[in-house]
Design a protein around this motif. Structure first.
Motif, PDB file in Angstrom:
ATOM      1  N   ALA A  47       0.686  -0.964   0.221  1.00  0.00           N
ATOM      2  CA  ALA A  47      -0.056  -0.269   0.107  1.00  0.00           C
ATOM      3  C   ALA A  47       0.969   1.212   0.060  1.00  0.00           C
ATOM      4  CB  ALA A  47      -0.906  -0.217   0.839  1.00  0.00           C
ATOM      5  N   TRP A  48       1.922   0.931   0.528  1.00  0.00           N
ATOM      6  CA  TRP A  48       2.669   2.215   0.616  1.00  0.00           C
ATOM      7  C   TRP A  48       3.237   2.851  -0.505  1.00  0.00           C
ATOM      8  CZ3 TRP A  48       8.042   2.228  -0.218  1.00  0.00           C
ATOM      9  CH2 TRP A  48       8.926   2.802   0.140  1.00  0.00           C
TER      10      TRP A  48
ATOM     11  N   THR B 129       1.228   4.287  -3.438  1.00  0.00           N
ATOM     12  CA  THR B 129       0.765   5.584  -2.944  1.00  0.00           C
ATOM     13  C   THR B 129       1.979   5.935  -3.042  1.00  0.00           C
ATOM     14  OG1 THR B 129      -0.720   5.148  -0.816  1.00  0.00           O
ATOM     15  CG2 THR B 129       0.404   7.380  -0.362  1.00  0.00           C
ATOM     16  N   ALA B 130       3.254   5.752  -2.617  1.00  0.00           N
ATOM     17  CA  ALA B 130       4.589   6.110  -3.178  1.00  0.00           C
ATOM     18  C   ALA B 130       4.789   7.201  -4.596  1.00  0.00           C
ATOM     19  CB  ALA B 130       5.928   5.558  -2.528  1.00  0.00           C
TER      20      ALA B 130
ATOM     21  N   ARG C 261       1.945   7.092  -6.681  1.00  0.00           N
ATOM     22  CA  ARG C 261       1.361   8.213  -7.495  1.00  0.00           C
ATOM     23  C   ARG C 261       1.795   9.312  -8.189  1.00  0.00           C
ATOM     24  NH1 ARG C 261      -2.675   7.972  -3.028  1.00  0.00           N
ATOM     25  NH2 ARG C 261      -3.224  10.235  -3.762  1.00  0.00           N
TER      26      ARG C 261
ATOM     27  N   ARG D 298       6.816  11.412  -4.600  1.00  0.00           N
ATOM     28  CA  ARG D 298       6.333  11.795  -3.103  1.00  0.00           C
ATOM     29  C   ARG D 298       7.439  11.681  -2.494  1.00  0.00           C
ATOM     30  NH1 ARG D 298       0.693  12.019  -2.809  1.00  0.00           N
ATOM     31  NH2 ARG D 298      -0.606  12.004  -4.891  1.00  0.00           N
TER      32      ARG D 298
END
Length: 71
Positions: free
Chosen positions: A24-25, A28-29, A31, A64
């Motif tokens: 998940a991390w 997200t990183a 995106r 990110r």
């Protein structure tokens, strides 16, 4: 014997939870920071390390996570 099976199940659950959180991390990183896709120029000197490039890109708001860039 039941205790060993229980310990193994708990270990599998912990590994699964850690893997899920890591995934998940990572997703997200990766995106886009700005989905509109604005262009921004950043000067990267020849010989700059990958870590320093990641640091620069994160500082400029283009990525990110420096760590995700490096990985």
């Amino acid at each position: 014997m039941k205790r060993v099976v229980l310990i193994i199940l708990i270990l599998f659950a912990l590994v699964g939870a850690a893997s899920g959180a890591g995934y998940a991390w990572y997703m997200t990183a990766h995106r886009p920071v700005n989905p509109a896709g604005e262009e921004k120029l950043v000067d990267i000197k020849e010989g700059t390390s990958t870590r320093e490039i990641g640091r620069t890109l994160q500082r400029e708001g283009l990525i990110r996570s420096e760590l995700a860039f490096y990985l």
